[in-house]
Design a protein around this motif. Structure first.
Motif, mmCIF file in Angstrom:
data_model
loop_
_atom_site.group_PDB
_atom_site.id
_atom_site.type_symbol
_atom_site.label_atom_id
_atom_site.label_comp_id
_atom_site.label_asym_id
_atom_site.label_seq_id
_atom_site.Cartn_x
_atom_site.Cartn_y
_atom_site.Cartn_z
ATOM 1 N N HIS A 53 0.829 -1.199 0.000
ATOM 2 C CA HIS A 53 0.000 0.000 0.000
ATOM 3 C C HIS A 53 0.869 1.257 0.000
ATOM 4 O O HIS A 53 0.503 2.271 -0.577
ATOM 5 N N GLN A 54 1.996 1.192 0.666
ATOM 6 C CA GLN A 54 2.821 2.381 0.892
ATOM 7 C C GLN A 54 4.091 2.359 0.046
ATOM 8 O O GLN A 54 5.145 2.858 0.441
ATOM 9 N N ALA B 149 4.922 4.080 -2.427
ATOM 10 C CA ALA B 149 5.445 5.398 -2.803
ATOM 11 C C ALA B 149 6.550 5.837 -1.858
ATOM 12 O O ALA B 149 7.569 6.395 -2.302
ATOM 13 N N TYR C 191 3.159 7.620 6.559
ATOM 14 C CA TYR C 191 2.366 6.860 5.607
ATOM 15 C C TYR C 191 1.593 5.863 6.464
ATOM 16 O O TYR C 191 2.203 4.984 7.101
ATOM 17 N N VAL D 115 -2.832 8.138 -0.624
ATOM 18 C CA VAL D 115 -1.761 7.186 -0.922
ATOM 19 C C VAL D 115 -2.311 5.966 -1.661
ATOM 20 O O VAL D 115 -1.736 5.525 -2.645
ATOM 21 N N GLN D 116 -3.475 5.477 -1.225
ATOM 22 C CA GLN D 116 -3.943 4.219 -1.806
ATOM 23 C C GLN D 116 -5.369 3.946 -1.325
ATOM 24 O O GLN D 116 -5.791 4.407 -0.270
ATOM 25 N N THR E 299 4.768 8.167 -6.516
ATOM 26 C CA THR E 299 3.591 7.370 -6.846
ATOM 27 C C THR E 299 3.524 7.115 -8.340
ATOM 28 O O THR E 299 3.287 5.981 -8.792
ATOM 29 N N TRP F 237 -3.020 2.772 -6.211
ATOM 30 C CA TRP F 237 -2.236 3.869 -5.654
ATOM 31 C C TRP F 237 -2.812 5.189 -6.159
ATOM 32 O O TRP F 237 -3.160 5.325 -7.337
#
Length: 343
Positions: free
Chosen positions: A55-56, A58, A104, A126-127, A261, A297
């Protein structure tokens, strides 16, 4: 459900931090006034928090590619540190203690923390989606009713997964307090628990569902996007101190997040390699996770404001917070808007 002692404890911590901040008010390094008329001291370091989830990605891409250091150097930032957390609850505890400046993190633990005094705002998305309900292969599942009496492991109360799962169970006629046994666990412990048969199912963010499936220990029965379409998940959260006193730094944090991203979306194989390097998960499983999850994302916080505000209603009904929060108590959309305008 009564509010957990955990959040009561960090509420007390927040009060202490506010009292300290009130005695040492600061402004920004460009000479903006503060409560005592002085300018904020220049800063030379930033501390980030993140979790070992795709998920994170980026954050991990920006870290691996040197984007944070390169982009923030112009503001005198010479040191970037980070802290990895298993879930959002301890990450928010660390932010309330002043140990991290930028997080995040899932939107739901942000809500719990804000409601208990955290001085911070979400500045970017972020997502969305990206978590799976996974059940042991030997358990028959046809509908949510089949979950009655089962033990389900998920992230601790107040997290995205806990909030979504409890709400989804309720919407499907199950009492999350009486009909199932929900056990709070981090991703590592939950993955081991289902593999050993200590729990019947888990509800976890990716890549954990793909890891479990790859080992033959579970099968996905529901993806989180089916529980709530395009639900908010991870967000970019920045401390109130940075927002007020160093807005130029926050501007750049958002711009770098957007750049990272977009890089991850355009270079998914490389992103998978970066994730593998930072989290020691088999590269083929990471790539499988990318292909199997229902997550996306994102960058634009406007895409998730309604979903996040809705989480506050759910958390209030669960007793995690006293009352729902308004959008402006959660978000500062100005930094993203400025980043898009100047792109």
């Amino acid at each position: 459900m009564k509010k957990s002692l955990y959040w009561f404890a960090i509420a007390l911590l927040a009060v202490a931090l506010v009292l300290v901040a009130g005695c040492t008010g600061t402004g920004d390094d460009n000479g903006k006034d503060t409560v005592d008329g002085t300018a904020a001291p220049a800063i030379n370091s930033l501390s980030f928090g993140y979790q070992p989830s795709t998920h994170q990605i980026a954050y991990m891409v920006a870290s691996d590619k040197g984007m944070w250091k390169e982009d923030l150097a112009q503001f005198g930032i010479t040191e970037i540190t980070d802290h990895k957390f298993p879930t959002g609850a301890p990450e928010m505890q660390a932010m309330m203690a002043g140990e991290i400046d930028v997080a995040y993190v899932g939107a739901a633990p942000v809500i719990s923390a804000l409601a208990n005094g955290l001085d911070a705002r979400i500045v970017a998305g972020v997502q969305v989606q990206g978590s799976d309900l996974v059940i042991r292969p030997d358990i028959k599942y046809e509908s949510p009713a089949d979950l009655k009496g089962l033990i389900i492991a998920t992230f601790p109360e107040g997290t995205i997964q806990d909030t979504l799962l409890r709400n989804w169970l309720s919407e499907n006629g199950l009492d999350p307090e009486k009909d199932v046994d929900i056990r709070p666990m981090g991703p590592g412990d939950a993955t081991v628990a289902i593999a050993e048969g200590a729990v019947d199912a888990v509800f976890l963010p990716h890549p954990a569902p793909s890891v479990i499936a790859n080992e033959g220990k579970g099968v996905t029965i529901v993806q989180s996007g089916s529980m709530e379409e395009n639900h908010a998940c991870c967000v970019l959260l920045v401390s109130g101190n940075l927002i007020r006193n160093h807005p130029d730094v926050v501007d750049q944090i958002v711009k770098t997040h957007i750049k990272a991203t977009e890089y991850a979306m355009e270079n998914q194989d490389e992103a998978a390699e970066i994730f593998q390097k930072m989290n020691k998960i088999d590269i083929d499983v990471v790539k499988k996770s990318f292909s199997e999850w229902d997550g996306k994302w994102i960058e634009d916080p406007n895409m998730i404001t309604d979903s996040v505000v809705n989480y506050t209603d759910i958390q209030a009904s669960l007793g995690y917070i006293k009352k729902p929060l308004a959008k402006d108590e959660i978000f500062d959309l100005s930094f993203y808007e400025k980043a898009v305008e100047t792109a």
